[in-house]
Design a protein around this motif. Structure first.
Motif, mmCIF file in Angstrom:
data_model
loop_
_atom_site.group_PDB
_atom_site.id
_atom_site.type_symbol
_atom_site.label_atom_id
_atom_site.label_comp_id
_atom_site.label_asym_id
_atom_site.label_seq_id
_atom_site.Cartn_x
_atom_site.Cartn_y
_atom_site.Cartn_z
ATOM 1 N N LEU A 177 5.149 0.704 13.143
ATOM 2 C CA LEU A 177 5.322 1.463 11.929
ATOM 3 C C LEU A 177 5.950 2.572 12.017
ATOM 4 O O LEU A 177 6.625 3.317 11.159
ATOM 5 C CB LEU A 177 4.142 1.462 11.056
ATOM 6 C CG LEU A 177 3.402 0.183 10.737
ATOM 7 C CD1 LEU A 177 2.157 0.359 10.267
ATOM 8 C CD2 LEU A 177 4.437 -0.538 9.652
ATOM 9 N N HIS A 178 6.014 3.347 13.041
ATOM 10 C CA HIS A 178 6.554 4.727 13.448
ATOM 11 C C HIS A 178 7.752 4.625 13.924
ATOM 12 O O HIS A 178 8.430 5.733 14.511
ATOM 13 C CB HIS A 178 5.618 5.525 13.989
ATOM 14 C CG HIS A 178 4.701 5.809 12.913
ATOM 15 N ND1 HIS A 178 4.350 7.260 12.369
ATOM 16 C CD2 HIS A 178 3.072 5.413 12.495
ATOM 17 C CE1 HIS A 178 3.152 7.222 11.707
ATOM 18 N NE2 HIS A 178 2.713 6.105 11.839
ATOM 19 N N GLY A 179 8.610 3.539 14.163
ATOM 20 C CA GLY A 179 9.887 3.331 14.580
ATOM 21 C C GLY A 179 10.365 3.510 16.079
ATOM 22 O O GLY A 179 9.364 3.276 16.768
ATOM 23 N N ALA A 216 9.634 -3.776 2.007
ATOM 24 C CA ALA A 216 10.035 -4.134 3.321
ATOM 25 C C ALA A 216 9.049 -3.156 4.307
ATOM 26 O O ALA A 216 9.215 -2.097 4.153
ATOM 27 C CB ALA A 216 11.316 -4.557 3.779
ATOM 28 N N GLU A 217 8.496 -3.791 5.572
ATOM 29 C CA GLU A 217 7.972 -3.112 6.253
ATOM 30 C C GLU A 217 8.605 -1.899 6.935
ATOM 31 O O GLU A 217 8.229 -0.912 6.993
ATOM 32 C CB GLU A 217 7.137 -3.809 7.622
ATOM 33 C CG GLU A 217 6.227 -3.239 8.372
ATOM 34 C CD GLU A 217 5.851 -3.980 9.542
ATOM 35 O OE1 GLU A 217 4.569 -4.303 9.447
ATOM 36 O OE2 GLU A 217 6.419 -4.099 10.601
ATOM 37 N N HIS A 238 7.782 4.317 6.431
ATOM 38 C CA HIS A 238 7.927 5.652 6.373
ATOM 39 C C HIS A 238 8.263 6.335 5.111
ATOM 40 O O HIS A 238 7.735 7.338 4.761
ATOM 41 C CB HIS A 238 8.702 6.103 7.757
ATOM 42 C CG HIS A 238 10.205 5.712 7.365
ATOM 43 N ND1 HIS A 238 10.762 4.495 7.145
ATOM 44 C CD2 HIS A 238 11.327 6.701 6.860
ATOM 45 C CE1 HIS A 238 12.206 4.666 6.695
ATOM 46 N NE2 HIS A 238 12.312 5.885 6.469
ATOM 47 N N LEU A 239 8.849 5.499 4.083
ATOM 48 C CA LEU A 239 9.350 6.285 3.012
ATOM 49 C C LEU A 239 7.974 6.063 2.269
ATOM 50 O O LEU A 239 7.810 7.267 1.397
ATOM 51 C CB LEU A 239 10.543 5.321 2.331
ATOM 52 C CG LEU A 239 11.802 5.402 2.955
ATOM 53 C CD1 LEU A 239 12.803 4.661 2.259
ATOM 54 C CD2 LEU A 239 12.529 6.900 3.238
ATOM 55 N N ARG A 255 3.091 8.544 -0.559
ATOM 56 C CA ARG A 255 1.619 8.462 -0.529
ATOM 57 C C ARG A 255 1.021 9.773 -0.044
ATOM 58 O O ARG A 255 -0.024 10.049 -0.884
ATOM 59 C CB ARG A 255 1.069 7.196 0.254
ATOM 60 C CG ARG A 255 -0.412 6.963 -0.027
ATOM 61 C CD ARG A 255 -0.804 5.642 0.863
ATOM 62 N NE ARG A 255 -0.165 4.606 0.374
ATOM 63 C CZ ARG A 255 0.691 3.967 1.211
ATOM 64 N NH1 ARG A 255 1.249 4.475 2.378
ATOM 65 N NH2 ARG A 255 1.558 2.925 0.685
ATOM 66 N N ASP A 256 1.702 10.280 0.972
ATOM 67 C CA ASP A 256 1.153 11.433 1.403
ATOM 68 C C ASP A 256 1.209 12.635 0.260
ATOM 69 O O ASP A 256 0.146 13.269 -0.075
ATOM 70 C CB ASP A 256 1.725 12.148 2.582
ATOM 71 C CG ASP A 256 1.293 13.307 3.107
ATOM 72 O OD1 ASP A 256 0.080 13.369 3.511
ATOM 73 O OD2 ASP A 256 2.027 14.155 3.158
ATOM 74 N N GLU A 257 2.385 12.551 -0.437
ATOM 75 C CA GLU A 257 2.503 13.530 -1.571
ATOM 76 C C GLU A 257 1.596 13.239 -2.741
ATOM 77 O O GLU A 257 0.808 14.371 -3.328
ATOM 78 C CB GLU A 257 3.814 13.500 -2.206
ATOM 79 C CG GLU A 257 4.844 14.181 -1.217
ATOM 80 C CD GLU A 257 6.185 13.799 -1.687
ATOM 81 O OE1 GLU A 257 6.502 13.373 -2.943
ATOM 82 O OE2 GLU A 257 7.329 14.202 -1.128
#
Length: 475
Positions: free
Chosen positions: A170-172, A371-372, A376-377, A382-384
């Motif tokens: 998930l973190h590329g 899409a998975e 990150h987007l 969500r963090d905001e």
């Protein structure tokens, strides 16, 4: 490694309360077990470091590619026998790898590593100061080559591994997992096993700025959170470990930090620290003497065993100018690794608060299917949305902490010993098993969402399909 009991059992007498853990009555002894880190749960790291007996052939799974077109062509052409591939391998620039005196073992010193690594990067068309290099991390974890003794231990190791693979995917491309089951140094048993593995990873991955050791029994319970590497770079830190400055440098407590998860920069200082650290372990003749020294000089140490955690405390506190200071950050700003016994009972509440934020009309975009690869987007959005400083957010620090309801970044099941099969006597087997299942399901729900499913219940292995517009449409 796994955490030790601060009290050290009956032989250590009455334990001193750990001032940094704020728990309800009856939970203090458990919190101390997390802080300790090594001795009481050494058997656990039969499933986190992989050097309990020799193995003839290293067995390493890794997926970190080189990033230049030249090196990529070498790697991608390696399955063929074309002349161009052979020429590329034969005629490539000479680097430190061509030095016949180079050895990956912990018994030899490597000097001038910063220059050697920088030269290698330039020879492969990589800029050492570029984000592509500075943000690249190798996560190292592992388990023993032989089957677990505990019933179901091998299955749990598989689930722990899946959790780490999910997080890295998930973190590329900037973070990859190296899962090790090879015994690099047979005498470096249990919690000492990580040092040879981390050192070898540094040499094998000069393209990575950081090497990140994560115990096998540590679970990523916030799939959105990313290491604050910019913060560590700006602070000039070369080692990040969970701990408390006052307990390491002033009290010199053997449980002042937990060495089960740490981040170390791929640099000469990092190699030197690993060398000094390893020399206090069982592969070196001073091992027994170091155990006696630690017992005499470290607050509360209950025995004369030289363990990795006490050794690190000793190094930092004995020579802070060389090993401590700004070089080492004892991170407590978030759950760089959190004590499972104070976390798992709160996970349902955490999940409810995140769902409530997404149900708000202003956050309906977060409920869109995606899409998975766009994780990150949505993680950033969500963090905001859950920022506790905003109205309708979730209180607590990003990455979680003892206060608030943000997702804990890492939940560490120290003392449960899922591979060894015998939990620390402070915990029942059922409590450990349910805690592990709850944490893994909590993390897995974050992954499954991109595939349209979630677990039917916190302790269920079954999944159910998600309705459109989840969680607003959930019933």
């Amino acid at each position: 490694m796994a955490s030790e009991a601060k009290a050290g059992g009956a032989a250590a007498g009455t334990p001193k309360p750990h001032g940094h853990l704020v728990l309800p009555p009856g939970r203090t002894r458990e919190a101390l077990a997390f802080a300790a880190g090594a001795v009481a749960s050494a058997l656990l790291l039969l499933c986190s470091a992989s050097v309990l007996s020799p193995t003839p052939v290293p067995n390493i799974v890794t997926s970190i590619p080189l990033s230049s077109s030249h090196s990529t062509s070498i790697l991608t052409s390696s399955t063929t026998t074309t002349p161009s591939a052979a020429a590329a391998v034969s005629n490539g620039p000479r680097t430190f790898y061509d030095d016949p005196t180079l050895t990956y073992t912990i018994h030899t010193h490597i000097s001038n590593w910063d220059t050697k690594r920088r030269t290698w990067l330039h020879s492969r068309g990589l800029d050492p100061s570029s984000p592509a290099v500075l943000n690249r991390v190798v996560m190292v974890s592992g388990s023993q080559p032989e089957p677990c003794k505990g019933a179901g231990g091998d299955h749990l190791l598989l689930l722990f591994l899946k959790n780490k693979l999910d997080y890295c995917r998930l973190h590329g491309d900037n973070i990859k997992l190296l899962y090790n089951t090879a015994h690099h140094e047979p005498s470096m048993v249990a919690y000492w096993a990580k040092i040879p593995a981390v050192r070898a990873a540094m040499l094998a991955h000069p393209d990575a700025e950081w090497v990140w050791w994560v115990d096998a029994d540590a679970v990523f319970t916030d799939m959105d959170f990313a290491l604050p590497l910019d913060k560590y770079a700006a602070g000039g830190h070369d080692l990040v470990v969970y701990g408390w400055d006052s307990e390491v440098y002033e009290e010199r407590s053997w449980v002042g930090l937990n060495a089960g998860v740490f981040l170390i920069r791929n640099c000469q200082w990092g190699l030197d620290l690993l060398d000094a650290w390893a020399k206090m372990g069982p592969a070196f003749p001073e091992y027994a003497r170091w155990g006696k020294t630690m017992r005499e000089e470290l607050e509360g140490k209950p025995n004369e065993e030289s363990d990795d955690q006490s050794a690190l405390v000793y190094l930092l506190s004995k020579d802070p100018a060389k090993w401590g200071g700004n070089r080492t950050l004892l991170e407590t700003g978030y759950y760089f690794q959190g004590y499972w016994a104070e976390i798992v009972g709160r996970l349902d509440g955490v999940a409810d608060r995140y769902a409530a934020v997404e149900r708000a009309r202003r956050n309906r975009a977060l409920r869109r299917r995606h899409a998975e690869r766009e994780h990150h987007l949505y993680a950033a959005a969500r963090d905001e949305a859950v920022d506790g400083r905003k109205k309708g957010g979730v209180p607590g620090p990003k990455g979680g902490g003892q206060k608030g309801w943000r997702r804990p970044f890492v939940t560490h099941f120290t003392g449960c010993q899922p591979c060894g099969g015998a939990p620390d006597r402070k915990y029942t087997r059922r409590r450990c098993e349910e805690g592990v299942r709850r944490a893994l399901a909590f993390a897995d729900d974050q992954v499954l969402r991109a595939y349209g499913f979630r677990h039917a219940a916190p302790l269920s292995d079954s999944v159910v399909p998600l309705p459109f517009d989840y969680p607003a449409a959930a019933r």
